[in-house]
Motif scaffolding. Sequence first.
Motif, PDB file in Angstrom:
ATOM      1  N   CYS A  84       0.850  -1.195   0.000  1.00  0.00           N
ATOM      2  CA  CYS A  84       0.000   0.000   0.000  1.00  0.00           C
ATOM      3  C   CYS A  84       0.887   1.248   0.000  1.00  0.00           C
ATOM      4  O   CYS A  84       1.902   1.325   0.703  1.00  0.00           O
ATOM      5  N   ARG A  87       1.011   3.519   3.974  1.00  0.00           N
ATOM      6  CA  ARG A  87       2.081   3.227   4.924  1.00  0.00           C
ATOM      7  C   ARG A  87       2.639   1.823   4.773  1.00  0.00           C
ATOM      8  O   ARG A  87       3.303   1.305   5.662  1.00  0.00           O
ATOM      9  N   GLY A  88       2.333   1.191   3.611  1.00  0.00           N
ATOM     10  CA  GLY A  88       3.089  -0.012   3.264  1.00  0.00           C
ATOM     11  C   GLY A  88       2.468  -1.343   3.599  1.00  0.00           C
ATOM     12  O   GLY A  88       3.138  -2.372   3.429  1.00  0.00           O
ATOM     13  N   ALA A  89       1.202  -1.377   4.039  1.00  0.00           N
ATOM     14  CA  ALA A  89       0.608  -2.691   4.353  1.00  0.00           C
ATOM     15  C   ALA A  89       0.344  -3.474   3.072  1.00  0.00           C
ATOM     16  O   ALA A  89       0.305  -2.911   1.968  1.00  0.00           O
ATOM     17  N   PHE A 105      -5.476  -1.772   6.503  1.00  0.00           N
ATOM     18  CA  PHE A 105      -5.008  -0.892   7.571  1.00  0.00           C
ATOM     19  C   PHE A 105      -5.883   0.365   7.689  1.00  0.00           C
ATOM     20  O   PHE A 105      -6.484   0.628   8.734  1.00  0.00           O
ATOM     21  N   TRP A 108      -7.398   2.375   2.114  1.00  0.00           N
ATOM     22  CA  TRP A 108      -7.137   2.911   0.777  1.00  0.00           C
ATOM     23  C   TRP A 108      -7.509   1.793  -0.198  1.00  0.00           C
ATOM     24  O   TRP A 108      -7.188   0.610   0.039  1.00  0.00           O
TER      25      TRP A 108
HETATM   26  S1  FES Z   1      -1.277   1.340   5.038  1.00  0.00           S
HETATM   27 FE1  FES Z   1      -2.757   0.960   3.552  1.00  0.00          FE
HETATM   28  S2  FES Z   1      -4.317   2.328   3.986  1.00  0.00           S
HETATM   29 FE2  FES Z   1      -2.843   2.782   5.449  1.00  0.00          FE
END
Ligand code: FES
Length: 369
Positions: A84, A87-89, A105, A108
């Motif tokens: 993502c 923040r990278g999830a 997370f 998004w």
């Molecule tokens: S890390 Fe994906 S929406 Fe926040």
Amino acid sequence: MLCYLDEKTTAMANDIYANNVNDYVCPRQAAAEKEQFFRKGPISIGLSCLVPKPGDFMIHDLTGVPILLVRRPDGSLGAFLNVCRHRGARVAEGCGSAKLFTCPFHAWTYDADGKLRGRPDERSFAGLEKDKVGLRPLPIVEKYGMIWVSPTPGPTFEIAPLLGGLERDLAEYKLEGYHHYETRILRRQMNWKLVIDTFLETYHLQFLYPKTIYPILHSNLATFDAFGRNLRMIAARRTIEQLCATPQDQWNIIPLTAVICVLFPNTAFIIQGDHLETWHVYPSGDGVNKSTMRVSFYTPEPANTEKARKYWNKNFNLLMATVEDEDFPMAEGIQRGFHSPAQEAIHFGHNEPALQHFHKSVKTALGVS
Ligand code: FES
């Protein structure tokens, strides 16, 4: 092959080849292989039927890079980093069908083109344009019913120069028509190249599998052809002699052989008469003495009936039993021996040209002698 049978011989290399044991135990070489083969690629992922329909997706993590493959509405295939841009999830897990991928997370949401379609509390990100933070695409080629991906973002690539002529075979196999039956993941304590080595000679069949494979396949008899860094080796089933009584224009060698192709560097692709297996082998841990295999079984028809599933399950289980009980315990013992001071090199005989070609190709690709 019939001549080899008559003359009790096999495809021969010109020389005996001494292969350094260091190739299987050196952390520096393992790191170079990881970088060059598994991070940069391109690398074969599997057959197109892994993601057959628009909306289908799968993730792939074994190169060490989190990859998301998505079949777009127009039928084309996209590859993205499964990361993502907030923040990278990870935005997807497993496989299935989806129009949109919503990050678990902060939600998004991305579409099949990797475009960011929505994000909660949009005003908090005003100024960070949505089209700048789509999923990062990876170069991908889908051809001959197969998928190749480069795990590093960059320009697209041509697959023909990498196949070195093997594309003629791949086109003939009509892989677009195959169906994915099942994939299993195996983890073993051996260098990834040692797994590939398992497929590259028939010299051992008589001794390692006297009761299972040897009654089916001739031992120490195979053709060998190199296609650039790739190779094709064809082993003969015992039924091959029936060709002697068949006019040559009626020959169909597929049911009478096992065709083994290595798509450099890490894929063994095996046509086993009535089905197809692929072995994608990856280094794990530090890459020296641990590997992970993605073993896929593909069938020419979808396995829609109980009878078909029973038949293919039996086949897949037999394959797994052979490698798990016979090949891999042997290979893990070899790996342990490589860490001892027994010898500096192992030797591939004249009758093991495919092993010689594979290891010479690894060295050439890494730029080492
Ligand atoms: S890390 Fe994906 S929406 Fe926040």
